[in-house]
Design a protein around this motif. Sequence first.
Motif, PDB file in Angstrom:
ATOM      1  N   LYS A 192      -3.700  -0.357  -4.926  1.00  0.00           N
ATOM      2  CA  LYS A 192      -2.512  -1.192  -5.096  1.00  0.00           C
ATOM      3  C   LYS A 192      -2.889  -2.434  -5.877  1.00  0.00           C
ATOM      4  O   LYS A 192      -3.900  -3.075  -5.584  1.00  0.00           O
ATOM      5  CB  LYS A 192      -1.948  -1.608  -3.726  1.00  0.00           C
ATOM      6  CG  LYS A 192      -1.181  -0.517  -3.024  1.00  0.00           C
ATOM      7  CD  LYS A 192      -0.457  -1.076  -1.803  1.00  0.00           C
ATOM      8  CE  LYS A 192       0.359   0.025  -1.128  1.00  0.00           C
ATOM      9  NZ  LYS A 192       1.225  -0.479  -0.073  1.00  0.00           N
ATOM     10  N   GLU A 209      -1.868  -6.098  -6.399  1.00  0.00           N
ATOM     11  CA  GLU A 209      -1.009  -7.067  -5.731  1.00  0.00           C
ATOM     12  C   GLU A 209      -0.231  -7.919  -6.730  1.00  0.00           C
ATOM     13  O   GLU A 209       0.786  -8.512  -6.399  1.00  0.00           O
ATOM     14  CB  GLU A 209      -1.848  -7.981  -4.812  1.00  0.00           C
ATOM     15  CG  GLU A 209      -2.597  -7.252  -3.713  1.00  0.00           C
ATOM     16  CD  GLU A 209      -1.675  -6.589  -2.695  1.00  0.00           C
ATOM     17  OE1 GLU A 209      -0.521  -7.021  -2.560  1.00  0.00           O
ATOM     18  OE2 GLU A 209      -2.112  -5.599  -2.056  1.00  0.00           O
ATOM     19  N   LEU A 255       2.481  -5.267  -8.509  1.00  0.00           N
ATOM     20  CA  LEU A 255       3.020  -4.299  -7.546  1.00  0.00           C
ATOM     21  C   LEU A 255       2.837  -2.844  -7.981  1.00  0.00           C
ATOM     22  O   LEU A 255       3.499  -1.955  -7.470  1.00  0.00           O
ATOM     23  CB  LEU A 255       4.512  -4.558  -7.264  1.00  0.00           C
ATOM     24  CG  LEU A 255       4.871  -5.934  -6.717  1.00  0.00           C
ATOM     25  CD1 LEU A 255       6.373  -6.063  -6.589  1.00  0.00           C
ATOM     26  CD2 LEU A 255       4.202  -6.170  -5.370  1.00  0.00           C
ATOM     27  N   VAL A 258       1.219   0.760  -8.105  1.00  0.00           N
ATOM     28  CA  VAL A 258       0.507   1.586  -7.127  1.00  0.00           C
ATOM     29  C   VAL A 258       0.005   2.838  -7.846  1.00  0.00           C
ATOM     30  O   VAL A 258       0.738   3.450  -8.622  1.00  0.00           O
ATOM     31  CB  VAL A 258       1.453   2.006  -5.973  1.00  0.00           C
ATOM     32  CG1 VAL A 258       0.703   2.827  -4.945  1.00  0.00           C
ATOM     33  CG2 VAL A 258       2.080   0.792  -5.333  1.00  0.00           C
ATOM     34  N   TYR A 284       3.183   4.474  -9.674  1.00  0.00           N
ATOM     35  CA  TYR A 284       4.478   4.008  -9.167  1.00  0.00           C
ATOM     36  C   TYR A 284       4.459   2.497  -9.179  1.00  0.00           C
ATOM     37  O   TYR A 284       3.377   1.876  -9.120  1.00  0.00           O
ATOM     38  CB  TYR A 284       4.696   4.532  -7.743  1.00  0.00           C
ATOM     39  CG  TYR A 284       6.000   4.094  -7.110  1.00  0.00           C
ATOM     40  CD1 TYR A 284       7.211   4.592  -7.567  1.00  0.00           C
ATOM     41  CD2 TYR A 284       6.017   3.175  -6.051  1.00  0.00           C
ATOM     42  CE1 TYR A 284       8.408   4.192  -6.995  1.00  0.00           C
ATOM     43  CE2 TYR A 284       7.206   2.780  -5.476  1.00  0.00           C
ATOM     44  CZ  TYR A 284       8.400   3.284  -5.951  1.00  0.00           C
ATOM     45  OH  TYR A 284       9.578   2.881  -5.380  1.00  0.00           O
ATOM     46  N   ASN A 285       5.608   1.865  -9.293  1.00  0.00           N
ATOM     47  CA  ASN A 285       5.664   0.413  -9.206  1.00  0.00           C
ATOM     48  C   ASN A 285       6.627   0.007  -8.104  1.00  0.00           C
ATOM     49  O   ASN A 285       7.796   0.394  -8.122  1.00  0.00           O
ATOM     50  CB  ASN A 285       6.097  -0.199 -10.539  1.00  0.00           C
ATOM     51  CG  ASN A 285       5.781  -1.685 -10.573  1.00  0.00           C
ATOM     52  OD1 ASN A 285       6.160  -2.417  -9.658  1.00  0.00           O
ATOM     53  ND2 ASN A 285       5.057  -2.112 -11.586  1.00  0.00           N
ATOM     54  N   GLU A 286       6.112  -0.749  -7.146  1.00  0.00           N
ATOM     55  CA  GLU A 286       6.938  -1.113  -5.993  1.00  0.00           C
ATOM     56  C   GLU A 286       8.054  -2.079  -6.354  1.00  0.00           C
ATOM     57  O   GLU A 286       8.897  -2.401  -5.520  1.00  0.00           O
ATOM     58  CB  GLU A 286       6.072  -1.703  -4.865  1.00  0.00           C
ATOM     59  CG  GLU A 286       5.405  -0.635  -4.025  1.00  0.00           C
ATOM     60  CD  GLU A 286       4.957  -1.167  -2.671  1.00  0.00           C
ATOM     61  OE1 GLU A 286       3.914  -1.826  -2.641  1.00  0.00           O
ATOM     62  OE2 GLU A 286       5.643  -0.918  -1.666  1.00  0.00           O
ATOM     63  N   SER A 344      10.368  -1.251  -8.200  1.00  0.00           N
ATOM     64  CA  SER A 344      11.584  -0.433  -8.190  1.00  0.00           C
ATOM     65  C   SER A 344      11.891   0.099  -6.791  1.00  0.00           C
ATOM     66  O   SER A 344      12.682   1.027  -6.644  1.00  0.00           O
ATOM     67  CB  SER A 344      11.461   0.711  -9.192  1.00  0.00           C
ATOM     68  OG  SER A 344      10.271   1.434  -8.997  1.00  0.00           O
ATOM     69  N   GLY A 345      11.301  -0.458  -5.760  1.00  0.00           N
ATOM     70  CA  GLY A 345      11.594  -0.034  -4.395  1.00  0.00           C
ATOM     71  C   GLY A 345      10.319  -0.002  -3.563  1.00  0.00           C
ATOM     72  O   GLY A 345       9.323   0.558  -3.996  1.00  0.00           O
ATOM     73  N   ILE A 346      10.377  -0.622  -2.388  1.00  0.00           N
ATOM     74  CA  ILE A 346       9.198  -0.677  -1.529  1.00  0.00           C
ATOM     75  C   ILE A 346       8.889   0.717  -1.006  1.00  0.00           C
ATOM     76  O   ILE A 346       9.804   1.497  -0.711  1.00  0.00           O
ATOM     77  CB  ILE A 346       9.440  -1.658  -0.357  1.00  0.00           C
ATOM     78  CG1 ILE A 346       9.613  -3.071  -0.914  1.00  0.00           C
ATOM     79  CG2 ILE A 346       8.294  -1.636   0.632  1.00  0.00           C
ATOM     80  CD1 ILE A 346      10.061  -4.071   0.114  1.00  0.00           C
ATOM     81  N   LEU A 347       7.611   1.055  -0.909  1.00  0.00           N
ATOM     82  CA  LEU A 347       7.221   2.361  -0.372  1.00  0.00           C
ATOM     83  C   LEU A 347       7.604   2.455   1.105  1.00  0.00           C
ATOM     84  O   LEU A 347       7.584   1.454   1.809  1.00  0.00           O
ATOM     85  CB  LEU A 347       5.706   2.539  -0.521  1.00  0.00           C
ATOM     86  CG  LEU A 347       5.219   2.771  -1.949  1.00  0.00           C
ATOM     87  CD1 LEU A 347       3.707   2.597  -2.033  1.00  0.00           C
ATOM     88  CD2 LEU A 347       5.620   4.141  -2.445  1.00  0.00           C
ATOM     89  N   LYS A 397      10.634   7.181  -7.766  1.00  0.00           N
ATOM     90  CA  LYS A 397      10.977   7.091  -6.341  1.00  0.00           C
ATOM     91  C   LYS A 397       9.904   7.829  -5.559  1.00  0.00           C
ATOM     92  O   LYS A 397       9.454   8.893  -5.974  1.00  0.00           O
ATOM     93  CB  LYS A 397      12.349   7.726  -6.114  1.00  0.00           C
ATOM     94  CG  LYS A 397      12.938   7.468  -4.739  1.00  0.00           C
ATOM     95  CD  LYS A 397      14.460   7.579  -4.763  1.00  0.00           C
ATOM     96  CE  LYS A 397      14.948   8.953  -4.410  1.00  0.00           C
ATOM     97  NZ  LYS A 397      16.415   9.076  -4.335  1.00  0.00           N
TER      98      LYS A 397
END
Lengths: 160, 247
Positions: A67, A69, A72, A74, A89-91, A93-96, A122
């Motif tokens: 990750k 920080e 964001l 991932v 993935y990039n958080e 666009s939405g928290i895991l 997603k």
Amino acid sequence: MKPHRRNRLALILFISFGLSVTVGLTLFALSQNINMFFTPTQVAQGEVQPGQAFRIGGMVKEGSLVKNELDLAVRFTTTDFVSDVPIAYNEASGILPDLFREGQGIVAEGSVDAFGIFQATKVLAKHDENYMSPEVKAAMDAAKLLNADESDLVNEELTK
Amino acid sequence: MWVWFAKLGSPKWFYEISGRWLPWMSGAMVLSIGFATVWALLFLPPDYQQGYTSRILVVHVAVAGTSLAFFPLMAVAGAITLVWKMKLADMVAKNAAPIGAWFSFLTLATGSLWGSVTWGTWWEWSDSRLVSMLFQFFLMIGVISLRSALDDNDQSARACALLAILGCINVVVIKYSVEWWNTLHQPASAVTIGGGDVNGPEFWVVTLLMILGVYLFMGISLILSTRNEILEREKNAVWVQEIANDS
């Protein structure tokens, strides 16, 4: 049973049978589309066209999660223990989901880019059908560790 | 056997016997649902992964399992109506549909709540378990609408019976969707009898109790609405007039 009733019962059974076969064959023909996701092995075998949007499902490989920080971002690898597919993935666009962690089943939506990395838009977490209290889980892990130790000892004995 | 079958079809007989069952069923329902609710909310251990979120499984599994019973029930009742023209069977089939719609809705709602926490999504169109359950909800609405769309009672009973048979096939699809295709939804859990294992008694005993309670609730709702229907359809019969005069 009176003849007209027997006929009607036969008709109902015939209709039920016909409907079942129709629905069954339709679902069988569509099964590729009804499946929610492709496995990493299917992706590795080239069942998905490059650039095509699809879902991939597998385990988050142990030790692969990174990750960043700052932005964001991932990165992790998903595996079905035969093939691996790297996922970005990039958080932002939405928290895991809370359940997302290494060793956990996930389903990701997105497409494979030119570098063979799955760019996810997603990420969903799966959970299995096995419920355990933390105590039971700890006891089972301990037992597994003990067994592993014993088999290690046996292996050492054998190598001597 | 046929005498018993014919007796079962008599609305008057059903009204009398169900009146005797209701207090027992209600008592058992209050006890089992009450006990299971308190147990699930206070004593059910958390899951090692999901924590206390997994407690919703007690309600979700009970409601979902019960919702699958409606279409087979309606199809059997419908077949009896089609073949033997039993009035009572049609009354049961008619009154099962709205209750079944509510159960399907509750299954979707509780599953959605659970999924939003664990999966990270309320709804996935691509999951065959979710979509087939939504299809069941729509089919129930379809049966209710079909029933009220046709004026002739015999005709609507026949049409609804056929739709119920289609709904039965969907029940099989719902049940096996998680095995035939890959889905976000987990497969059914296999329980273990002994302690210290996955899905041990600490999880399934309370769930079983809740399933029992919810099935009783389903039975009671169905009996109550069928009794209403009996009084409505038999309002000119002497025995119904007598009940009306007594009260």
